[in-house]
Design a protein around this motif. Structure first.
Motif, mmCIF file in Angstrom:
data_model
loop_
_atom_site.group_PDB
_atom_site.id
_atom_site.type_symbol
_atom_site.label_atom_id
_atom_site.label_comp_id
_atom_site.label_asym_id
_atom_site.label_seq_id
_atom_site.Cartn_x
_atom_site.Cartn_y
_atom_site.Cartn_z
ATOM 1 N N SER A 70 27.494 -122.557 33.993
ATOM 2 C CA SER A 70 26.474 -122.500 32.625
ATOM 3 C C SER A 70 25.705 -121.480 32.359
ATOM 4 O O SER A 70 25.456 -120.699 31.713
ATOM 5 C CB SER A 70 26.015 -124.095 32.795
ATOM 6 O OG SER A 70 24.611 -123.979 33.385
ATOM 7 N N THR A 71 25.379 -121.046 34.356
ATOM 8 C CA THR A 71 24.369 -119.698 34.101
ATOM 9 C C THR A 71 25.395 -118.742 33.695
ATOM 10 O O THR A 71 24.590 -118.217 32.762
ATOM 11 C CB THR A 71 23.669 -119.931 35.354
ATOM 12 O OG1 THR A 71 23.019 -121.136 35.714
ATOM 13 C CG2 THR A 71 22.894 -118.534 35.183
ATOM 14 N N LEU A 72 26.164 -118.153 33.764
ATOM 15 C CA LEU A 72 27.142 -117.233 33.279
ATOM 16 C C LEU A 72 26.902 -116.931 31.680
ATOM 17 O O LEU A 72 27.072 -115.654 31.058
ATOM 18 C CB LEU A 72 28.469 -116.877 33.958
ATOM 19 C CG LEU A 72 28.550 -116.981 35.658
ATOM 20 C CD1 LEU A 72 29.803 -117.101 36.100
ATOM 21 C CD2 LEU A 72 27.553 -115.416 36.031
ATOM 22 N N ALA A 73 27.705 -118.857 31.324
ATOM 23 C CA ALA A 73 27.260 -118.521 30.007
ATOM 24 C C ALA A 73 25.977 -118.035 29.042
ATOM 25 O O ALA A 73 25.678 -117.643 27.969
ATOM 26 C CB ALA A 73 28.384 -120.206 29.163
ATOM 27 N N GLY A 74 25.007 -118.613 29.594
ATOM 28 C CA GLY A 74 23.713 -118.185 29.551
ATOM 29 C C GLY A 74 23.411 -116.718 29.772
ATOM 30 O O GLY A 74 22.552 -116.538 28.798
#
Length: 118
Positions: A70-74
């Motif tokens: 999720s952080t990489l998507a953010g």
């Protein structure tokens, strides 16, 4: 209460992110690369604080993997926004404009997918 705690954690990591981003841009690093470097700096702090304080979740390998995804998507969303906006407005302003959009994305994904109620 969860939203307020998430906002506090976000304020801490966003401050770190914006300060580093601005420094990198002042050192003539391209906005997209500066964003990747600065945004990445808060990932571990964000995970630890959100896991233990915001959502009161135990340690979980699955949650850690979900958080990284999720952080990489953010990070991708943030970088695309900053790179695009920096063609229209100064890079530090582009970074600031991107923050609330990425905050909403991160909160929804972390709340509903990463640290969902068991």
């Amino acid at each position: 209460m969860t939203t307020a705690r998430f906002a506090v954690v976000g304020a801490i990591t966003t401050t770190l992110d914006v300060v580093l981003f601005t420094g990198f841009v002042l050192m003539s690093i391209a906005p997209a690369l500066a964003n990747v470097l600065s945004y990445s700096s808060g990932i571990l702090v964000s995970y630890q604080l959100n896991r233990s304080w915001t959502f009161g979740a135990g340690r979980s390998y699955v949650q850690a993997i979900k958080f990284v995804v999720s952080t990489l998507a953010g990070l991708l969303l943030s970088t695309v926004l900053v790179a695009f906006l920096a063609t229209l407005i100064p890079a530090p302003a582009a970074k600031i404009v991107s923050v609330p959009i990425v905050f909403v994305w991160n909160y929804v994904v972390v709340r509903l997918w990463v640290f969902q109620a068991q």
